[in-house]
Design a protein around this motif. Structure first.
Motif, PDB file in Angstrom:
ATOM      1  N   PRO A  22      61.827 -28.020   3.195  1.00 19.16           N
ATOM      2  CA  PRO A  22      60.974 -27.255   2.694  1.00 19.16           C
ATOM      3  C   PRO A  22      60.983 -27.375   1.262  1.00 19.16           C
ATOM      4  O   PRO A  22      61.865 -27.560   0.521  1.00 19.16           O
ATOM      5  CB  PRO A  22      61.426 -25.659   2.908  1.00 19.16           C
ATOM      6  CG  PRO A  22      62.675 -26.178   4.142  1.00 19.16           C
ATOM      7  CD  PRO A  22      63.141 -27.462   4.030  1.00 19.16           C
ATOM      8  N   ASN A  23      59.679 -27.338   0.438  1.00 16.85           N
ATOM      9  CA  ASN A  23      59.560 -27.056  -0.712  1.00 16.85           C
ATOM     10  C   ASN A  23      59.299 -25.889  -1.195  1.00 16.85           C
ATOM     11  O   ASN A  23      59.148 -24.846  -0.583  1.00 16.85           O
ATOM     12  CB  ASN A  23      58.628 -28.384  -1.278  1.00 16.85           C
ATOM     13  CG  ASN A  23      57.229 -28.090  -0.662  1.00 16.85           C
ATOM     14  OD1 ASN A  23      56.975 -27.104  -0.106  1.00 16.85           O
ATOM     15  ND2 ASN A  23      56.375 -29.135  -0.480  1.00 16.85           N
ATOM     16  N   VAL A  24      58.874 -25.607  -2.523  1.00 17.20           N
ATOM     17  CA  VAL A  24      58.489 -24.430  -3.296  1.00 17.20           C
ATOM     18  C   VAL A  24      57.400 -23.693  -2.558  1.00 17.20           C
ATOM     19  O   VAL A  24      57.461 -22.456  -2.330  1.00 17.20           O
ATOM     20  CB  VAL A  24      58.463 -24.309  -4.607  1.00 17.20           C
ATOM     21  CG1 VAL A  24      57.207 -25.398  -5.062  1.00 17.20           C
ATOM     22  CG2 VAL A  24      58.399 -22.976  -5.061  1.00 17.20           C
ATOM     23  N   LYS A  25      56.412 -24.632  -2.084  1.00 16.99           N
ATOM     24  CA  LYS A  25      55.282 -24.097  -1.331  1.00 16.99           C
ATOM     25  C   LYS A  25      55.504 -23.469   0.113  1.00 16.99           C
ATOM     26  O   LYS A  25      55.013 -22.559   0.364  1.00 16.99           O
ATOM     27  CB  LYS A  25      54.318 -25.079  -1.209  1.00 16.99           C
ATOM     28  CG  LYS A  25      52.946 -24.495  -0.929  1.00 16.99           C
ATOM     29  CD  LYS A  25      51.813 -25.601  -0.820  1.00 16.99           C
ATOM     30  CE  LYS A  25      50.428 -25.118  -0.517  1.00 16.99           C
ATOM     31  NZ  LYS A  25      49.442 -25.830  -0.643  1.00 16.99           N
ATOM     32  N   SER A  26      56.382 -24.358   0.622  1.00 15.10           N
ATOM     33  CA  SER A  26      56.773 -23.832   2.166  1.00 15.10           C
ATOM     34  C   SER A  26      57.496 -22.563   2.035  1.00 15.10           C
ATOM     35  O   SER A  26      57.236 -21.521   2.745  1.00 15.10           O
ATOM     36  CB  SER A  26      57.649 -24.748   2.661  1.00 15.10           C
ATOM     37  OG  SER A  26      57.156 -26.164   2.748  1.00 15.10           O
ATOM     38  N   TYR A  27      58.567 -22.366   0.957  1.00 18.80           N
ATOM     39  CA  TYR A  27      59.126 -21.179   0.706  1.00 18.80           C
ATOM     40  C   TYR A  27      58.445 -20.011   0.690  1.00 18.80           C
ATOM     41  O   TYR A  27      58.460 -18.790   0.862  1.00 18.80           O
ATOM     42  CB  TYR A  27      60.347 -21.269  -0.176  1.00 18.80           C
ATOM     43  CG  TYR A  27      61.645 -22.082   0.547  1.00 18.80           C
ATOM     44  CD1 TYR A  27      62.395 -21.469   1.384  1.00 18.80           C
ATOM     45  CD2 TYR A  27      61.961 -23.287   0.222  1.00 18.80           C
ATOM     46  CE1 TYR A  27      63.433 -22.271   2.028  1.00 18.80           C
ATOM     47  CE2 TYR A  27      63.096 -24.010   0.396  1.00 18.80           C
ATOM     48  CZ  TYR A  27      63.853 -23.287   1.442  1.00 18.80           C
ATOM     49  OH  TYR A  27      64.761 -24.071   1.775  1.00 18.80           O
ATOM     50  N   SER A  28      57.479 -20.410  -0.573  1.00 21.12           N
ATOM     51  CA  SER A  28      56.515 -19.134  -1.086  1.00 21.12           C
ATOM     52  C   SER A  28      55.728 -18.752   0.078  1.00 21.12           C
ATOM     53  O   SER A  28      55.488 -17.480   0.181  1.00 21.12           O
ATOM     54  CB  SER A  28      55.762 -19.735  -2.231  1.00 21.12           C
ATOM     55  OG  SER A  28      56.770 -20.215  -3.272  1.00 21.12           O
ATOM     56  N   LEU A  29      55.033 -19.910   0.775  1.00 19.04           N
ATOM     57  CA  LEU A  29      54.438 -19.282   2.006  1.00 19.04           C
ATOM     58  C   LEU A  29      55.087 -18.411   3.118  1.00 19.04           C
ATOM     59  O   LEU A  29      54.528 -17.385   3.474  1.00 19.04           O
ATOM     60  CB  LEU A  29      53.580 -20.588   2.617  1.00 19.04           C
ATOM     61  CG  LEU A  29      52.655 -21.308   1.807  1.00 19.04           C
ATOM     62  CD1 LEU A  29      52.250 -22.493   2.643  1.00 19.04           C
ATOM     63  CD2 LEU A  29      51.218 -20.109   1.806  1.00 19.04           C
ATOM     64  N   ALA A  30      56.151 -18.662   3.268  1.00 18.36           N
ATOM     65  CA  ALA A  30      57.049 -17.934   4.190  1.00 18.36           C
ATOM     66  C   ALA A  30      57.231 -16.365   3.611  1.00 18.36           C
ATOM     67  O   ALA A  30      57.270 -15.510   4.270  1.00 18.36           O
ATOM     68  CB  ALA A  30      58.287 -18.394   4.443  1.00 18.36           C
ATOM     69  N   ILE A  31      57.580 -16.526   2.227  1.00 22.31           N
ATOM     70  CA  ILE A  31      58.003 -15.171   1.495  1.00 22.31           C
ATOM     71  C   ILE A  31      56.508 -14.375   1.570  1.00 22.31           C
ATOM     72  O   ILE A  31      56.514 -13.091   1.849  1.00 22.31           O
ATOM     73  CB  ILE A  31      58.547 -15.379   0.114  1.00 22.31           C
ATOM     74  CG1 ILE A  31      59.798 -15.957   0.226  1.00 22.31           C
ATOM     75  CG2 ILE A  31      58.484 -14.176  -0.588  1.00 22.31           C
ATOM     76  CD1 ILE A  31      60.306 -16.594  -1.083  1.00 22.31           C
ATOM     77  N   ASP A  32      55.482 -15.004   1.326  1.00 25.45           N
ATOM     78  CA  ASP A  32      54.152 -14.194   1.429  1.00 25.45           C
ATOM     79  C   ASP A  32      53.978 -13.654   2.862  1.00 25.45           C
ATOM     80  O   ASP A  32      53.373 -12.471   2.912  1.00 25.45           O
ATOM     81  CB  ASP A  32      52.972 -15.167   1.117  1.00 25.45           C
ATOM     82  CG  ASP A  32      51.956 -14.255   0.727  1.00 25.45           C
ATOM     83  OD1 ASP A  32      50.883 -14.686   1.371  1.00 25.45           O
ATOM     84  OD2 ASP A  32      51.579 -13.410  -0.171  1.00 25.45           O
ATOM     85  N   ALA A  33      54.133 -14.588   3.904  1.00 31.35           N
ATOM     86  CA  ALA A  33      53.884 -13.931   5.239  1.00 31.35           C
ATOM     87  C   ALA A  33      54.865 -12.747   5.395  1.00 31.35           C
ATOM     88  O   ALA A  33      54.253 -11.705   5.959  1.00 31.35           O
ATOM     89  CB  ALA A  33      54.349 -15.087   6.144  1.00 31.35           C
ATOM     90  N   CYS A  34      56.156 -12.719   5.012  1.00 31.43           N
ATOM     91  CA  CYS A  34      57.266 -11.591   5.131  1.00 31.43           C
ATOM     92  C   CYS A  34      56.473 -10.449   4.400  1.00 31.43           C
ATOM     93  O   CYS A  34      56.467  -9.364   4.702  1.00 31.43           O
ATOM     94  CB  CYS A  34      58.221 -11.840   4.767  1.00 31.43           C
ATOM     95  SG  CYS A  34      59.333 -13.254   5.691  1.00 31.43           S
TER      96      CYS A  34
END
Length: 165
Positions: A22-34
């Motif tokens: 995962p890159n920063v975008k992957s992690y950020s999208l998951a955090i946003d979904a949470c």
């Protein structure tokens, strides 16, 4: 899908187990979904994992964490993330402050909203339509007609039209 925390977490876990990291975008999208699912604990866990794996967060990452705090009614915690963002030499943008303001507005804290406005001014950021709408709503919810009128005038001087009724 927007706000699908379970789907985002499953995708992230699949990526972590595979060759594709995962890159920063992957992690950020998951955090946003949470954040959208009001799951602050999981958002913060993902952030910790991200940092442990030496993936550098962005303003979007921090804004999603602040938003998660707002969704669970912890605007002061959101302000802690805002401070941490600055400590990491990441400049907050209007969206980050709007996320913080939204949390204070949901709690009925006009003082918290005003504090965010002051911090934005300190950072030389111009409030946008969402900033003013949030402030006007917070004032209206607490029967602060004077404050609501003041923000409406500032909004009009900034050549922005309110989109709230």
């Amino acid at each position: 899908r927007s706000g699908d925390a379970v789907g985002a977490l499953n995708t992230l876990k699949s990526m972590e187990r595979s060759v594709v990291q995962p890159n920063v975008k992957s992690y950020s999208l998951a955090i946003d979904a949470c954040a959208k699912a009001a799951n602050l604990k999981e958002a913060e866990r993902i952030f910790s994992t991200m940092v442990e794996r030496q993936v550098l967060p962005t303003v979007v990452t921090y804004t999603s964490l602040i938003d998660a705090c707002s969704h669970v009614g912890l605007p002061d915690r959101g302000m802690e993330w805002l401070k941490q963002m600055k400590s990491a030499s990441i400049l907050p943008d209007v969206a980050a402050f709007n996320a913080a303001m939204h949390g204070f507005a949901r709690k009925g804290s006009v003082a918290g909203v005003e504090h965010c406005f002051q911090q934005m001014a300190n950072e030389r950021l111009q409030p946008d339509r969402a900033s003013y709408n949030t402030a006007i709503s917070a004032c209206a919810e607490t029967a602060d007609d004077v404050g609501a009128s003041a923000h409406l005038r500032k909004m009009q001087r900034a050549a922005l039209e309110p989109d709230l009724v």
